[in-house]
Design a protein around this motif. Sequence first.
Motif, PDB file in Angstrom:
ATOM      1  N   GLU A  47       0.629   2.708   4.387  1.00  0.00           N
ATOM      2  CA  GLU A  47      -0.693   1.965   3.972  1.00  0.00           C
ATOM      3  C   GLU A  47      -1.407   3.006   2.715  1.00  0.00           C
ATOM      4  O   GLU A  47      -1.631   2.541   2.016  1.00  0.00           O
ATOM      5  N   SER A  48      -1.425   4.085   3.288  1.00  0.00           N
ATOM      6  CA  SER A  48      -2.219   5.240   2.195  1.00  0.00           C
ATOM      7  C   SER A  48      -1.348   5.195   1.102  1.00  0.00           C
ATOM      8  O   SER A  48      -1.947   5.323  -0.250  1.00  0.00           O
ATOM      9  N   LYS A  49      -0.093   5.403   1.387  1.00  0.00           N
ATOM     10  CA  LYS A  49       0.961   5.570   0.206  1.00  0.00           C
ATOM     11  C   LYS A  49       0.744   4.466  -1.113  1.00  0.00           C
ATOM     12  O   LYS A  49       0.674   4.487  -2.122  1.00  0.00           O
ATOM     13  N   ILE A  50       0.689   3.117  -0.357  1.00  0.00           N
ATOM     14  CA  ILE A  50       0.381   2.099  -1.058  1.00  0.00           C
ATOM     15  C   ILE A  50      -0.601   2.108  -1.901  1.00  0.00           C
ATOM     16  O   ILE A  50      -0.710   1.548  -2.969  1.00  0.00           O
ATOM     17  N   SER A  51      -1.908   2.378  -1.060  1.00  0.00           N
ATOM     18  CA  SER A  51      -2.935   2.503  -1.786  1.00  0.00           C
ATOM     19  C   SER A  51      -3.055   3.446  -2.817  1.00  0.00           C
ATOM     20  O   SER A  51      -3.700   3.013  -3.917  1.00  0.00           O
ATOM     21  N   THR A  52      -2.580   4.574  -2.584  1.00  0.00           N
ATOM     22  CA  THR A  52      -2.530   5.616  -3.804  1.00  0.00           C
ATOM     23  C   THR A  52      -1.652   5.102  -5.059  1.00  0.00           C
ATOM     24  O   THR A  52      -2.267   5.000  -6.170  1.00  0.00           O
ATOM     25  N   LEU A  53      -0.404   4.180  -4.822  1.00  0.00           N
ATOM     26  CA  LEU A  53       0.216   3.542  -5.837  1.00  0.00           C
ATOM     27  C   LEU A  53      -0.544   2.613  -6.616  1.00  0.00           C
ATOM     28  O   LEU A  53      -0.575   2.534  -7.816  1.00  0.00           O
ATOM     29  N   TYR A  54      -1.434   1.697  -5.710  1.00  0.00           N
ATOM     30  CA  TYR A  54      -2.260   0.873  -6.506  1.00  0.00           C
ATOM     31  C   TYR A  54      -3.330   1.331  -7.362  1.00  0.00           C
ATOM     32  O   TYR A  54      -3.230   0.914  -8.323  1.00  0.00           O
ATOM     33  N   ARG A  55      -3.806   2.558  -6.903  1.00  0.00           N
ATOM     34  CA  ARG A  55      -4.754   3.250  -7.763  1.00  0.00           C
ATOM     35  C   ARG A  55      -4.065   3.770  -9.002  1.00  0.00           C
ATOM     36  O   ARG A  55      -4.741   3.704 -10.119  1.00  0.00           O
ATOM     37  N   GLN A  56      -2.853   4.202  -8.846  1.00  0.00           N
ATOM     38  CA  GLN A  56      -2.171   4.699 -10.112  1.00  0.00           C
ATOM     39  C   GLN A  56      -1.762   3.639 -11.007  1.00  0.00           C
ATOM     40  O   GLN A  56      -1.971   3.655 -12.229  1.00  0.00           O
ATOM     41  N   ILE A  57      -1.632   2.387 -10.531  1.00  0.00           N
ATOM     42  CA  ILE A  57      -1.215   1.319 -11.163  1.00  0.00           C
ATOM     43  C   ILE A  57      -2.738   1.162 -12.287  1.00  0.00           C
ATOM     44  O   ILE A  57      -2.747   1.070 -13.245  1.00  0.00           O
ATOM     45  N   GLY A  58      -3.530   1.002 -11.463  1.00  0.00           N
ATOM     46  CA  GLY A  58      -4.979   0.763 -11.951  1.00  0.00           C
ATOM     47  C   GLY A  58      -5.267   1.732 -13.307  1.00  0.00           C
ATOM     48  O   GLY A  58      -5.880   1.200 -14.255  1.00  0.00           O
ATOM     49  N   VAL A  78       6.523   1.817 -10.319  1.00  0.00           N
ATOM     50  CA  VAL A  78       5.693   1.830  -9.282  1.00  0.00           C
ATOM     51  C   VAL A  78       5.703   0.709  -8.299  1.00  0.00           C
ATOM     52  O   VAL A  78       5.526   0.715  -6.898  1.00  0.00           O
ATOM     53  N   CYS A  79       5.664  -0.606  -9.026  1.00  0.00           N
ATOM     54  CA  CYS A  79       5.838  -1.847  -8.113  1.00  0.00           C
ATOM     55  C   CYS A  79       6.997  -1.871  -7.155  1.00  0.00           C
ATOM     56  O   CYS A  79       6.982  -2.222  -6.110  1.00  0.00           O
ATOM     57  N   VAL A  80       8.078  -1.255  -7.581  1.00  0.00           N
ATOM     58  CA  VAL A  80       9.330  -1.405  -6.811  1.00  0.00           C
ATOM     59  C   VAL A  80       9.115  -0.433  -5.655  1.00  0.00           C
ATOM     60  O   VAL A  80       9.407  -0.712  -4.588  1.00  0.00           O
ATOM     61  N   GLU A  81       8.473   0.851  -5.827  1.00  0.00           N
ATOM     62  CA  GLU A  81       8.065   1.499  -4.826  1.00  0.00           C
ATOM     63  C   GLU A  81       7.115   0.939  -3.876  1.00  0.00           C
ATOM     64  O   GLU A  81       7.051   1.013  -2.492  1.00  0.00           O
ATOM     65  N   ILE A  82       6.142   0.194  -4.299  1.00  0.00           N
ATOM     66  CA  ILE A  82       5.336  -0.596  -3.480  1.00  0.00           C
ATOM     67  C   ILE A  82       6.108  -1.478  -2.636  1.00  0.00           C
ATOM     68  O   ILE A  82       5.739  -1.518  -1.296  1.00  0.00           O
ATOM     69  N   ASP A  83       7.050  -2.161  -3.204  1.00  0.00           N
ATOM     70  CA  ASP A  83       7.712  -3.104  -2.355  1.00  0.00           C
ATOM     71  C   ASP A  83       8.563  -2.599  -1.304  1.00  0.00           C
ATOM     72  O   ASP A  83       8.804  -2.844  -0.426  1.00  0.00           O
ATOM     73  N   LYS A  84       9.264  -1.129  -1.537  1.00  0.00           N
ATOM     74  CA  LYS A  84       9.886  -0.533  -0.639  1.00  0.00           C
ATOM     75  C   LYS A  84       8.917  -0.135   0.529  1.00  0.00           C
ATOM     76  O   LYS A  84       9.217  -0.159   1.841  1.00  0.00           O
ATOM     77  N   PHE A  85       7.391   0.366   0.412  1.00  0.00           N
ATOM     78  CA  PHE A  85       6.572   0.780   1.306  1.00  0.00           C
ATOM     79  C   PHE A  85       6.323  -0.559   2.140  1.00  0.00           C
ATOM     80  O   PHE A  85       6.012  -0.467   3.364  1.00  0.00           O
ATOM     81  N   LYS A  86       6.003  -1.749   1.574  1.00  0.00           N
ATOM     82  CA  LYS A  86       5.798  -2.871   2.315  1.00  0.00           C
ATOM     83  C   LYS A  86       6.947  -3.143   3.025  1.00  0.00           C
ATOM     84  O   LYS A  86       6.579  -3.647   4.126  1.00  0.00           O
ATOM     85  N   ALA A  87       8.088  -3.032   2.689  1.00  0.00           N
ATOM     86  CA  ALA A  87       9.094  -3.333   3.604  1.00  0.00           C
ATOM     87  C   ALA A  87       9.242  -2.352   4.985  1.00  0.00           C
ATOM     88  O   ALA A  87       9.656  -2.711   6.072  1.00  0.00           O
ATOM     89  N   GLU A  88       8.768  -1.156   4.707  1.00  0.00           N
ATOM     90  CA  GLU A  88       8.958  -0.157   5.544  1.00  0.00           C
ATOM     91  C   GLU A  88       7.643  -0.640   6.718  1.00  0.00           C
ATOM     92  O   GLU A  88       7.606  -0.616   7.876  1.00  0.00           O
ATOM     93  N   LEU A  89       6.412  -1.043   5.833  1.00  0.00           N
ATOM     94  CA  LEU A  89       5.278  -1.460   6.919  1.00  0.00           C
ATOM     95  C   LEU A  89       5.707  -2.630   7.685  1.00  0.00           C
ATOM     96  O   LEU A  89       5.341  -2.873   9.166  1.00  0.00           O
TER      97      LEU A  89
END
Length: 147
Positions: A47-58, A78-89
């Motif tokens: 979840e922390s990794k996803i938050s970091t990626l969201y911040r990077q996108i912003g 970055v969106c593809v990486e977020i999707d990967k982490f969401k699947a892991e979650l």
Amino acid sequence: MEKLIENIKKGAQTAKTEAGRLTKVVIDKTTNIVDITKLSLAKNDTESKISTLYRQIGESIYKKYLSGRDFESDISDVCVEIDKFKAELDELSDQIAGLKNTVVCTKCGQYNNKDSEYCSKCGTHITSETETVAPDVIVDVVSPNEE
């Protein structure tokens, strides 16, 4: 007197057997708690990794906005990486639910009793496809330093 000694021996044997059984139960529950804790920590890390990626996108969007440049194609990776982490979650949540003998609501992520028809948090109907079975394999938890 011999009968008394025999009864004491039987009682001691029964106590020993029961103590062994209780020890096994405690070990199993402790192992389960440790597994749940490891998965919860991995979930928090993801979840922390996803938050970091969201911040990077912003930040990326804002910087490109300030410079007047197009930014849509730059953030797709970055969106593809977020999707990967969401699947892991999702996988981690399913494993935690299996260890807790619960089901995860597909709408809000709340853990619910396996017999529940509706989510205790959001009221969504819990369908058979939401049910989670205890996993045969636990996801290996990798610390950020090991990646």
